[in-house]
Design an enzyme around this catalytic site. Structure first.
Site: not given
Ligand code: FPP
Length: 238
Positions: A16, A33, A127
């Protein structure tokens, strides 16, 4: 039963804070992201050296469709590119990649890539990486209940045979052990529909670090705290 294992075998992470990380720097959320995807690569590479055998990451929840079309498409593109670009590296590093979640709503091309990398890495054992895409714990339980109900309706399953083991086998995680430790980054302290059934006895760690800043060193520090915990699984200290 009491145990004080030094290292969790299975670590699950709610990644997150990508959006906040980018916004705080005046950048579009997708930049966060993208940086998050870089961190995924680093953590996957570092996890086995830290004693982790199973790593499950929450990449896209059943609720994430509520985000803007631009962000949703951006994330889907990142998943596809990760699979294409990392296929070679994952195999070289002995990583077996699997997915959990409801695939039906995903672009068929992404579904094909997911099936392809699962097959391509299926013999790897160093893994076990599981990526949750269009995943929600409640949705998974509903789909499992429906599958069992179908078997009962077909006369293939006795309702009395529906026990914890049967439900467990009907989940997306049928071949995956329960997580020992669930980590959530960015200071939020919610479970957000992640592994609701599987995390019944997991330990939880919450860190203020935003996912794009989550390094192997931060992981090592969290794991060292885990080593001091005592897991009793509902039992008493022996
Ligand atoms: C939460 O942060 C994150 C996500 C919803 C996306 C997770 C994706 C990745 C880490 C990128 C790629 C993953 C792979 C497997 C290649 P948020 O956007 O909710 O952050 P915020 O709460 O600060 O808005």
């Amino acid at each position: 039963m009491a145990s004080t294992p030094d290292t969790p075998r299975h670590v699950a992470i709610i990644m997150d804070g990508n959006g906040r990380w980018a916004t705080s720097k005046g950048w579009p959320r997708l930049v966060g992201h993208r940086k998050g995807a870089e961190r995924v690569k680093e953590i996957v590479r570092a996890a086995p050296d830290q004693g982790i055998e199973w790593l499950t990451i929450y990449a896209f929840s059943t609720e994430n469709w509520k985000r803007s079309t631009e962000e949703v498409l951006g994330l889907m593109g990142l998943f596809a590119r990760y699979i294409q670009r990392e296929a070679e590296g994952l195999s070289a590093e002995g990583v077996r990649m699997r997915f959990i979640g409801n695939r039906k709503r995903l672009d068929p091309k992404l579904q094909d890539l997911m099936a392809w990398i699962e097959e391509r890495t299926s013999a790897n054992t160093r893994l076990n990486l599981t990526v949750a895409i269009n995943y929600g714990g409640r949705d998974e339980l509903v789909r499992a209940a429906r599958a069992l109900a179908r078997k009962v309706a077909d006369g293939a399953l006795d309702p009395e045979a529906v026990d914890e083991a049967a439900l467990d086998r009907a989940l997306d995680t049928a071949d995956i052990p329960d997580p020992d430790l669930v980590i959530r980054t960015s200071g939020e302290t919610r479970v957000s529909n992640f592994l609701l059934w599987q995390a019944a006895y997991a330990e939880f760690e919450f860190t203020p670090v935003l996912w794009p800043d989550f390094t192997p060193e931060v992981l090592a520090e969290i794991l060292s705290r885990y080593g001091n915990r005592e897991r009793r699984f509902g039992g008493v200290v022996s």
